[in-house]
Design an enzyme around this catalytic site. Structure first.
Site, short mmCIF file in Angstrom:
data_model
loop_
_atom_site.label_atom_id
_atom_site.label_comp_id
_atom_site.label_asym_id
_atom_site.label_seq_id
_atom_site.Cartn_x
_atom_site.Cartn_y
_atom_site.Cartn_z
N ARG A 158 0.86 -1.17 0.00
CA ARG A 158 0.00 0.00 0.00
C ARG A 158 0.90 1.23 0.00
NH1 ARG A 158 -3.43 -2.88 -1.42
NH2 ARG A 158 -5.42 -3.39 -0.45
N GLU A 167 -4.00 7.28 -4.28
CA GLU A 167 -4.41 6.77 -5.61
C GLU A 167 -5.78 7.30 -5.97
OE1 GLU A 167 -4.18 2.48 -5.40
OE2 GLU A 167 -2.13 2.55 -4.71
N HIS A 206 -1.55 0.24 -9.83
CA HIS A 206 -2.10 -0.75 -8.89
C HIS A 206 -2.68 -1.95 -9.64
CE1 HIS A 206 -3.98 -1.19 -4.60
NE2 HIS A 206 -3.75 -2.37 -5.14
P1 NAP Z 1 -0.43 -11.74 4.86
O1 NAP Z 1 -0.30 -13.17 4.50
O2 NAP Z 1 -1.34 -11.34 5.98
O3 NAP Z 1 1.06 -11.18 5.17
C1 NAP Z 1 1.28 -9.92 5.74
C2 NAP Z 1 2.75 -9.84 6.17
O4 NAP Z 1 2.99 -8.50 6.63
C3 NAP Z 1 3.11 -10.76 7.32
O5 NAP Z 1 4.43 -11.23 7.17
C4 NAP Z 1 3.01 -9.85 8.54
O6 NAP Z 1 3.82 -10.34 9.60
C5 NAP Z 1 3.55 -8.55 7.94
N1 NAP Z 1 3.13 -7.38 8.71
C6 NAP Z 1 1.87 -7.07 9.10
N2 NAP Z 1 1.87 -5.94 9.83
C7 NAP Z 1 3.18 -5.54 9.89
C8 NAP Z 1 3.82 -4.44 10.52
N3 NAP Z 1 3.15 -3.53 11.23
N4 NAP Z 1 5.16 -4.32 10.37
C9 NAP Z 1 5.87 -5.25 9.67
N5 NAP Z 1 5.30 -6.30 9.06
C10 NAP Z 1 3.97 -6.45 9.17
O7 NAP Z 1 -0.92 -10.89 3.63
P2 NAP Z 1 -0.69 -11.15 2.07
O8 NAP Z 1 -1.75 -12.02 1.52
O9 NAP Z 1 0.74 -11.54 1.85
O10 NAP Z 1 -0.95 -9.65 1.52
C11 NAP Z 1 -0.15 -8.60 1.98
C12 NAP Z 1 -0.65 -7.25 1.51
O11 NAP Z 1 -0.31 -7.05 0.15
C13 NAP Z 1 -2.17 -6.99 1.54
O12 NAP Z 1 -2.64 -6.70 2.85
C14 NAP Z 1 -2.31 -5.81 0.61
O13 NAP Z 1 -2.14 -4.60 1.30
C15 NAP Z 1 -1.14 -6.00 -0.37
N6 NAP Z 1 -1.60 -6.40 -1.72
C16 NAP Z 1 -1.41 -5.58 -2.78
C17 NAP Z 1 -1.82 -5.97 -4.05
C18 NAP Z 1 -1.61 -5.11 -5.25
O14 NAP Z 1 -2.40 -5.17 -6.17
N7 NAP Z 1 -0.54 -4.32 -5.29
C19 NAP Z 1 -2.47 -7.18 -4.23
C20 NAP Z 1 -2.66 -8.00 -3.13
C21 NAP Z 1 -2.21 -7.61 -1.88
P3 NAP Z 1 3.56 -9.92 11.14
O15 NAP Z 1 2.08 -9.98 11.36
O16 NAP Z 1 4.36 -10.93 11.91
O17 NAP Z 1 4.11 -8.55 11.29
C1 8YV Z 2 -6.88 -5.01 -5.56
C2 8YV Z 2 -5.22 -5.37 -3.68
O1 8YV Z 2 -6.49 -4.51 -6.78
O2 8YV Z 2 -5.96 -7.45 -2.88
C3 8YV Z 2 -5.49 -6.35 -2.60
O3 8YV Z 2 -5.21 -6.02 -1.42
O4 8YV Z 2 -4.63 -4.35 -3.46
C4 8YV Z 2 -5.62 -5.65 -5.06
O5 8YV Z 2 -5.66 -7.01 -5.33
C5 8YV Z 2 -7.41 -3.88 -4.75
O6 8YV Z 2 -8.12 -4.43 -3.69
C6 8YV Z 2 -8.25 -2.97 -5.62
O7 8YV Z 2 -9.58 -3.07 -5.37
#
Ligand code: NAP
Ligand code: 8YV
Length: 327
Positions: A239, A268, A286
């Site tokens: 994010r 965004e 994104h």
């Molecule tokens: P996840 O399995 O819950 O993993 C989150 C990771 O972040 C864990 O290792 C967690 O470890 C760490 N974390 C959480 N809070 C933290 C903090 N305050 N400081 C340091 N580390 C922290 O989630 P995921 O499925 O991998 O997804 C992660 C994130 O990616 C989503 O929440 C979303 O924001 C982002 N995302 C972006 C896109 C995109 O389109 N760009 C798509 C999908 C997801 P600890 O809890 O031990 O800290």
């Molecule tokens: C989506 C994301 O594009 O899953 C997430 O956390 O950031 C993306 O997969 C986002 O939710 C837009 O709606």
């Protein structure tokens, strides 16, 4: 309480961008009320608001306490995306509202984008593409890229589902990996750093893949960027809020770090002009999960969680803050 989905009418708010899989995904007894933007919600009559029992949040639209509070009978919020920093999970938990998200179905897709963004940034794919299109190649060779993956060590910020999928790709690419998160990740053998600035001193590349929200707000700050150093590359697929964006822009401008690949931004879809003017950044709108197949799978999970709930069954993916009781 949820009842027999085949007999009763169930009023559901579809909140956010229109999606064919969601709009067309419910049986006839679901009455859908579609509103795309937060400002549109004022058009919902008190009568309808009082009947809403489920909410499908179809994009990153603010789902805060005031919004949730205007639907007194809501039982479930089925949110699109694995990140749910746009949903007030604490309010939901305090009001017996289940929140679901869409994890797992997008993990590999987002990991692909993270690695692609790292390579495009280090090896300058975007200027190289422009060079070919401009007809420059017939006149001279493209300059060698100062950046390479060959001599890099990556510090992952976040080592959850997507972080581990990115790390696997880096393993295959023979790039050493360490990581920072609050707690060591289970079953992971990479070196864990409880302190982000300490990790930044030991690596030259950060890939950020944590949730957004208050606990991660601006944790990648000027101190961390300075510790990363002049060969530093920052890739953010988490994010925009996780990075202090003005500090990143300064670091990119004055050579504190080398380059950045960014899929997400603080405000965004507005990307600061200063960032857009820089040549040492790759900027994506994104698109981490944005293939047709993965977005369809995410949309289907939004629908399935709602349908299961109103069939009296357990939704597939409740978030940690609102665990299921008694299903
Ligand atoms: P996840 O399995 O819950 O993993 C989150 C990771 O972040 C864990 O290792 C967690 O470890 C760490 N974390 C959480 N809070 C933290 C903090 N305050 N400081 C340091 N580390 C922290 O989630 P995921 O499925 O991998 O997804 C992660 C994130 O990616 C989503 O929440 C979303 O924001 C982002 N995302 C972006 C896109 C995109 O389109 N760009 C798509 C999908 C997801 P600890 O809890 O031990 O800290
Ligand atoms: C989506 C994301 O594009 O899953 C997430 O956390 O950031 C993306 O997969 C986002 O939710 C837009 O709606």
């Amino acid at each position: 309480m949820a009842g027999n989905a085949a007999q009763e009418k169930i009023d559901v708010l579809i909140y956010g961008p229109s999606k064919p899989v969601i709009d067309g995904g419910f049986p006839a007894n679901f009455v859908l009320h579609k509103f795309q933007k937060q400002s549109d919600l004022s058009q919902i009559s008190p009568d309808v608001a009082a009947r809403i029992r489920g909410i499908a949040v179809t994009g990153l639209v603010p789902t805060d306490a005031a919004m949730l509070g205007s639907f007194p009978k809501v039982e479930i919020v089925s949110s699109f995306g694995v990140g749910y920093d746009h949903v007030d999970a604490k309010y939901a938990a305090g009001h017996d509202i289940i929140v679901t998200n869409t994890p797992d179905v997008l993990t590999e897709e987002v990991a692909d984008v993270a690695l692609g963004l790292l390579i495009a940034t280090a090896r300058e794919f975007i200027p190289a593409d422009r060079f070919v299109r401009a007809g420059e190649w017939s006149k001279k060779g493209f300059p060698l890229s100062p950046g390479s993956l060959r001599d890099r060590k990556v510090g992952m910020v976040g080592m959850g589902r997507i972080g581990q999928a990115i790390a696997r790709r880096l393993d295959a690419s023979l790039v050493p990996v360490v990581y920072h998160s609050r707690n060591p990740a289970k079953g992971v053998s990479y070196k864990h750093y409880p302190n982000l600035a300490e990790m930044a001193k030991d690596v030259d590349t950060l890939i950020i893949i944590t949730p957004g929200g208050p606990s991660t707000a601006k944790i990648v700050n000027a101190e961390v960027l300075k510790a990363l150093g002049p060969r530093g590359i920052v890739v953010n697929v988490a994010r925009g809020s996780v990075i202090d964006e003005p500090a990143l822009i300064s670091a990119l401008k004055d050579g504190t770090i080398m380059a950045a690949g960014l899929d997400v931004f603080a405000n965004e879809p507005n990307v600061p002009e200063e960032l857009r003017a820089l040549q040492n950044v790759v900027l994506l709108p994104h698109i981490g999960s944005a293939s047709v197949s993965t977005r369809n799978a995410m949309d289907q999970l939004v629908v399935d969680n709602l349908k299961l709930w109103f069939e009296g069954k357990a939704p597939l993916t409740p978030i940690a803050e609102t665990p299921l009781k008694g299903r």
